[in-house]
Design an enzyme around this catalytic site. Structure first.
Site, PDB file in Angstrom:
ATOM      1  N   HIS A 191       0.856  -1.185   0.000  1.00 36.08           N
ATOM      2  CA  HIS A 191       0.000   0.000   0.000  1.00 36.08           C
ATOM      3  C   HIS A 191       0.891   1.234   0.000  1.00 36.08           C
ATOM      4  CE1 HIS A 191      -3.732   2.246   0.754  1.00 36.08           C
ATOM      5  NE2 HIS A 191      -2.876   3.113   1.292  1.00 36.08           N
ATOM      6  N   CYS A 192       0.649   2.134  -0.948  1.00 36.27           N
ATOM      7  CA  CYS A 192       1.495   3.326  -1.051  1.00 36.27           C
ATOM      8  C   CYS A 192       0.715   4.557  -0.576  1.00 36.27           C
ATOM      9  CB  CYS A 192       1.959   3.521  -2.495  1.00 36.27           C
ATOM     10  SG  CYS A 192       2.974   4.998  -2.663  1.00 36.27           S
TER      11      CYS A 192
END
Ligand SMILES: [Zn+2]
Ligand SMILES: [Zn+2]
Length: 281
Positions: free
Chosen positions: A143-144
């Site tokens: 997850h960025c």
């Protein structure tokens, strides 16, 4: 609500940085440059800018893929799993009849079929539950927060293109700005204080972002060629025969095609061309 707004801060910061760099290029470089090749650079810049922002837009806005309906578990099954109290054999006994009808080859660290309590599903291989997105993500990479999205089956190609074009975008600035400063110096012209400030800021940010983009690009290209996600690089998936970090590796060429598709000219643009992953067995 506040938490949602807070999570948007990195995304908004990234958008502001892109807007700032564009403003600098158009209103500082194009307006004040002494460069003879400016029209050529103007065209090249806009091609890369378009590809960069297009990839960025697709990476941030493409939603995670939906989990196929076949993997969902009934409330009764979930209650049975709850009653099994994490007993490995009992969980496998509850889930085996359904799991045998599905293409599932990996197991949890404890050795039972992988399932998600929150989403009430049997997890497809390479699927992980993202706490930020609040759902299971197919072929989750990570997850960025800067992109406010999960890198997954549906947008991984866009993410890699975003990194590649981001690196080229930085290179454009770094190839222009020092030369510009040098030319002004050689002609004994005093550079406006504002111009010097923006050129210096852009040059420093350019070096920093180039280092980040290129390091991430080469790392993720390596993962693509090995058919590994970032999560799998840290912890190899468990198959019936044991842990195997190359369990999904079907050869560099095939691995690449799984993410980038078979049509060569589409490798360079952020359009979805993934091929459903398959195992070598
Ligand atoms: Zn889940
Ligand atoms: Zn996520």
């Amino acid at each position: 609500m506040f938490y949602k707004l807070l999570r948007s801060v990195p995304l908004l910061t990234a958008i502001l940085v892109i807007c700032y760099s564009y403003w600098c290029f158009i209103f500082l470089y194009c307006d004040k440059s002494l460069d003879q090749q400016q029209p050529l650079k103007f065209c090249f810049y806009h091609i890369i800018f378009y590809l960069f922002t297009w990839s960025y837009y697709k990476t941030t806005t493409t939603p995670p893929p939906a989990i196929p309906h076949d993997f969902f578990l009934s409330a009764a099954t979930m209650n049975k799993i709850w009653d099994a109290n994490e007993n490995c054999e009992k969980i496998n006994a509850i889930l085996s009849s359904k799991a045998h009808t599905l293409p599932i080859y990996t197991y949890s660290r404890e050795g039972h079929y992988r399932y998600c309590q929150d989403c009430a599903i049997l997890k497809p291989d390479r699927t992980h539950h993202c706490r930020v997105c609040g759902q299971c993500i197919l072929k989750m990479d990570h997850h960025c927060p800067w992109l406010h999205n999960c890198m997954s089956f549906s947008n991984y190609k866009f993410y890699i293109l975003f990194l590649a074009y981001g690196a080229v975008y930085c290179l454009i600035f770094l190839s222009i700005l020092p030369v510009e400063l040098f030319k002004w110096y050689m002609r004994s012209k005093v550079l406006e204080e504002g111009l010097l400030y923006h050129y210096t800021l852009l040059s420093i940010s350019g070096v920093l972002f180039l280092a980040i983009f290129s390091a991430l690009f080469f790392y993720h290209l390596y993962l693509v060629l090995k058919n590994r996600t970032t999560l799998e690089a840290f912890r190899a998936p468990l198959f019936s025969y044991g842990q195997d970090k190359d369990g999904f590796n079907v050869g560099a060429g095939n691995n690449f095609i799984q993410v980038f598709g078979e049509t060569k000219w589409k490798w360079f643009i952020p359009v979805f061309c993934n091929i459903l992953y398959y195992l070598k067995r």
